[in-house]
Scaffold this active site. Structure first.
Site, PDB file in Angstrom:
ATOM      1  NE  ARG A   1      27.435  56.555  50.910  1.00 16.75           N
ATOM      2  CZ  ARG A   1      28.549  57.129  49.910  1.00 16.75           C
ATOM      3  NH1 ARG A   1      29.320  58.657  49.888  1.00 16.75           N
ATOM      4  NH2 ARG A   1      29.136  56.197  49.298  1.00 16.75           N
TER       5      ARG A   1
ATOM      6  CE  LYS B   1      39.862  40.027  48.968  1.00 17.54           C
ATOM      7  NZ  LYS B   1      39.557  39.494  48.227  1.00 17.54           N
TER       8      LYS B   1
ATOM      9  CG  HIS C   1      35.824  33.909  52.123  1.00 15.43           C
ATOM     10  ND1 HIS C   1      36.405  34.907  51.119  1.00 15.43           N
ATOM     11  CD2 HIS C   1      35.966  32.751  50.990  1.00 15.43           C
ATOM     12  CE1 HIS C   1      36.082  34.450  49.500  1.00 15.43           C
ATOM     13  NE2 HIS C   1      36.088  33.503  49.542  1.00 15.43           N
TER      14      HIS C   1
ATOM     15  CE  LYS D   1      36.745  29.297  49.477  1.00 15.78           C
ATOM     16  NZ  LYS D   1      35.537  29.488  49.246  1.00 15.78           N
TER      17      LYS D   1
ATOM     18  CD  GLU E   1      37.507  33.876  41.380  1.00 12.17           C
ATOM     19  OE1 GLU E   1      36.502  33.824  41.691  1.00 12.17           O
ATOM     20  OE2 GLU E   1      37.883  34.842  41.003  1.00 12.17           O
TER      21      GLU E   1
ATOM     22  CG  ASP F   1      40.249  39.890  44.263  1.00 15.44           C
ATOM     23  OD1 ASP F   1      39.455  40.217  44.854  1.00 15.44           O
ATOM     24  OD2 ASP F   1      39.492  39.199  43.340  1.00 15.44           O
TER      25      ASP F   1
ATOM     26  CG  HIS G   1      41.405  34.549  48.754  1.00 12.86           C
ATOM     27  ND1 HIS G   1      40.691  35.129  50.286  1.00 12.86           N
ATOM     28  CD2 HIS G   1      40.709  35.281  47.952  1.00 12.86           C
ATOM     29  CE1 HIS G   1      40.073  35.487  49.781  1.00 12.86           C
ATOM     30  NE2 HIS G   1      39.836  35.571  48.597  1.00 12.86           N
TER      31      HIS G   1
ATOM     32  CE  LYS H   1      38.130  38.201  39.778  1.00 15.82           C
ATOM     33  NZ  LYS H   1      37.291  37.280  40.760  1.00 15.82           N
TER      34      LYS H   1
HETATM   35  C1  BG6 Z   1      36.862  37.024  46.781  1.00 17.01           C
HETATM   36  C2  BG6 Z   1      37.855  37.856  45.976  1.00 17.01           C
HETATM   37  O1  BG6 Z   1      37.571  37.363  47.427  1.00 17.01           O
HETATM   38  O2  BG6 Z   1      36.495  35.683  46.601  1.00 17.01           O
HETATM   39  C3  BG6 Z   1      36.432  37.662  44.465  1.00 17.01           C
HETATM   40  O3  BG6 Z   1      37.015  39.129  45.665  1.00 17.01           O
HETATM   41  C4  BG6 Z   1      36.737  35.663  44.140  1.00 17.01           C
HETATM   42  O4  BG6 Z   1      37.298  38.231  43.467  1.00 17.01           O
HETATM   43  C5  BG6 Z   1      36.963  35.297  45.810  1.00 17.01           C
HETATM   44  O5  BG6 Z   1      35.533  36.029  42.842  1.00 17.01           O
HETATM   45  C6  BG6 Z   1      36.067  33.937  45.518  1.00 17.01           C
HETATM   46  O6  BG6 Z   1      35.901  32.921  46.519  1.00 17.01           O
HETATM   47  P1  BG6 Z   1      35.439  31.340  46.000  1.00 17.01           P
HETATM   48  O7  BG6 Z   1      34.997  31.016  48.224  1.00 17.01           O
HETATM   49  O8  BG6 Z   1      34.279  31.451  45.766  1.00 17.01           O
HETATM   50  O9  BG6 Z   1      37.042  30.895  45.710  1.00 17.01           O
END
Ligand code: BG6
Length: 493
Positions: free
Chosen positions: A50, A150, A180, A184, A218, A237, A242, A343
């Site tokens: 937008r 997701k 995603h 990997k 992370e 999240d 994951h 995190k």
């Molecule tokens: C995402 C989350 O799906 O995956 C993020 O929304 C997270 O919060 C990320 O940082 C981590 O992905 P990766 O590939 O860096 O482990």
């Protein structure tokens, strides 16, 4: 070099193209695949948002998104960039509304021989309205696919509504639900490890395995995503998707083939067998944490709420979660699965640790004996380590030492550069290969278990405990295992 098999020409329409996902992942992923010759120039990349942007501003946005990652230690490939740019178009529109701009889009994607991919890089509540617009404006061609990011929804009910709404427009075989993590390398290798080698399968059960740990930690905070993250938290999240996907691949039975439906069927069985919580057990078996200020790699970082706008200063959203669960079936009965994610932790590390049972009888005398462990490292340094007991060399008394058989990707495949998970998965969408994407039942089964966790927290009024940024999480997380005479595996990278 990794082998890149070119895919045929395609059109991709990215809704929400000015957002973070597109900037950090999608546009660079498409450029990298183009650089490696996997995508040809007849393909089109159409960005929709937008935001008012001139064509020039959009190209600058795309350039900024690609420039850093495409350098690869050398110069920016200017000539290739000029070719790539010729594939890009920007359309400003509110895709939830029917307007003239749809006709413009339809014109651009009119080649019937190209698969057309609608990538919804937008908030999940817009998935159904955008799909409806695609249908009502007649923009959906025979060969159309849709990609959903997701998290699909925020709970079971919203996931069902999204799945129903999207399935009313696209059939299940054209819906690519993206997690995603499944793109990997090491995650895919988990299937290879389990089902292309015979030695592990006889050991892969409660007969030989003491417990399993899965960690996604992370060092990053929530960056500028607090609007989304504060409503979501670590459970929605990362854990709902994951972590549960990693758990499924670790625990599922061998599928009859690698076809999407066969793999999904086995994953769903794991999700359905996952033990739930109630208001009592949740207090004992889970930990909710939030980071306060601390240090990461000697840099001071502020606490979670300090970085938030005023209205969110009292937020109790979890940035860390650790849980103990079980898979209630014959293979896994009695084997704890400990999952954690956080995190602003001490290190960026995603790994699966399979810890085998202790010796039934020790003939080596006193002293601590380490059990065998298989550590599957997804990132940062992909590889596997199988920890064995060996005799320390020397003529003295017999002393044992735990050392790994070490399979490091970096050493074994020194020449290979790994495409980012998005690069791999985007090419799978173009090929129409659904194996690494989630089915609607799977997503709903994952939400069912997650809803139960979140509701149990609410009923139990589960407290939020703090942990210092740059640590391995709250003390309570260590205690979760310690009271069962176990400990998180904190091997250095
Ligand atoms: C995402 C989350 O799906 O995956 C993020 O929304 C997270 O919060 C990320 O940082 C981590 O992905 P990766 O590939 O860096 O482990």
């Amino acid at each position: 070099m990794a082998k890149f098999v070119p895919v045929g020409s395609f059109d991709i329409v990215i809704f929400g193209v000015t957002g973070d996902l597109s900037k950090l992942k999608l546009i660079p992923a498409l450029f990298h695949r183009f650089l490696d010759g996997q995508i040809d120039r007849a393909s089109k990349i159409i960005g929709i948002s937008r935001q008012t942007l001139t064509e020039e501003e959009f190209l600058k946005f795309a350039y900024d998104a690609c420039v850093k990652s495409a350098l690869k230690g050398g110069a920016f490939p200017k000539a290739k960039w000029a070719e790539f740019v010729s594939m890009l178009t920007y359309i400003e529109m509110d895709a939830t509304q029917q307007c003239q701009k749809w006709a413009e889009l339809k014109n651009l994607i009119s080649d019937k021989n190209h698969p057309c991919i609608f990538y919804l890089a937008v908030s999940p509540h817009l998935y159904v309205p955008i799909c409806n617009s695609i249908a009502e404006t007649g923009t959906k061609s025979e060969n159309a696919r849709v990609v959903l990011e997701k998290p699909i929804g925020t709970d079971l009910q919203s996931a069902i509504e999204i799945n129903q709404g999207v399935r009313a427009v696209f059939d299940e075989n054209s819906i690519f639900r993206m997690d995603h993590y499944l793109g990997k390398e090491t995650v895919q290798n988990l299937l290879v490890l389990r089902f292309a080698n015979t030695m592990f399968e006889p050991l892969w059960s409660n007969n030989s395995i003491d417990h399993v740990q899965i960690t996604v930690s992370e060092t990053l905070g929530v960056e500028n995503r607090h609007e989304y993250y504060d409503k979501s938290g670590a459970v929605r999240d990362i854990m709902q998707n994951h972590l549960l996907q990693l758990l499924c691949l670790t625990a599922m039975e061998a599928p009859i083939s690698l076809k999407a439906e066969d793999v999904r069927e086995e994953k769903i069985k794991v999700l359905r067998a996952l033990k739930g919580f109630d208001a009592q057990s949740v207090l004992k078996e889970t930990v909710r944490g939030q980071y306060i200020s601390g240090h990461i790699e000697k840099q001071a970082v502020s606490g979670y709420t300090e970085g938030l706008p005023d209205k969110l200063k009292n937020s109790t959203t979890e940035t860390f979660v650790a849980i103990k669960t079980e898979i209630e079936n014959w293979r896994w009965a009695g084997v704890p699965f400990y999952l954690r994610t956080g995190k602003r932790m001490a290190a960026r590390r995603s790994e699966i640790v399979i810890q085998f049972k202790p010796l039934p009888h020790n003939v080596f005398g006193e002293g601590i004996r380490e059990p065998n462990r298989l550590v599957i490292r997804l990132q940062p340094d992909e590889g596997m380590r199988l920890y064995m007991q060996i005799k320390e060399p020397g003529p003295g008394i017999l002393t044992l030492k735990s050392l790994p058989l070490d399979l490091s990707y970096a050493e074994s495949f020194a020449e290979v550069s790994y495409p980012d998970a998005y690069e791999r998965l985007l090419m799978d969408v173009v090929r129409g290969n659904l194996s690494l994407f989630m089915g609607h039942n799977e997503v709903e089964a994952a939400w069912q278990w997650t809803d139960n966790l979140l509701q149990s927290w609410e009923e139990a009024n589960q407290p939020i405990v703090t942990y210092m940024a740059g640590t391995n999480g709250p003390l309570q997380s260590a205690m979760l295992l310690d009271r069962e005479n176990r400990a998180w595996w904190e091997e250095k990278a």
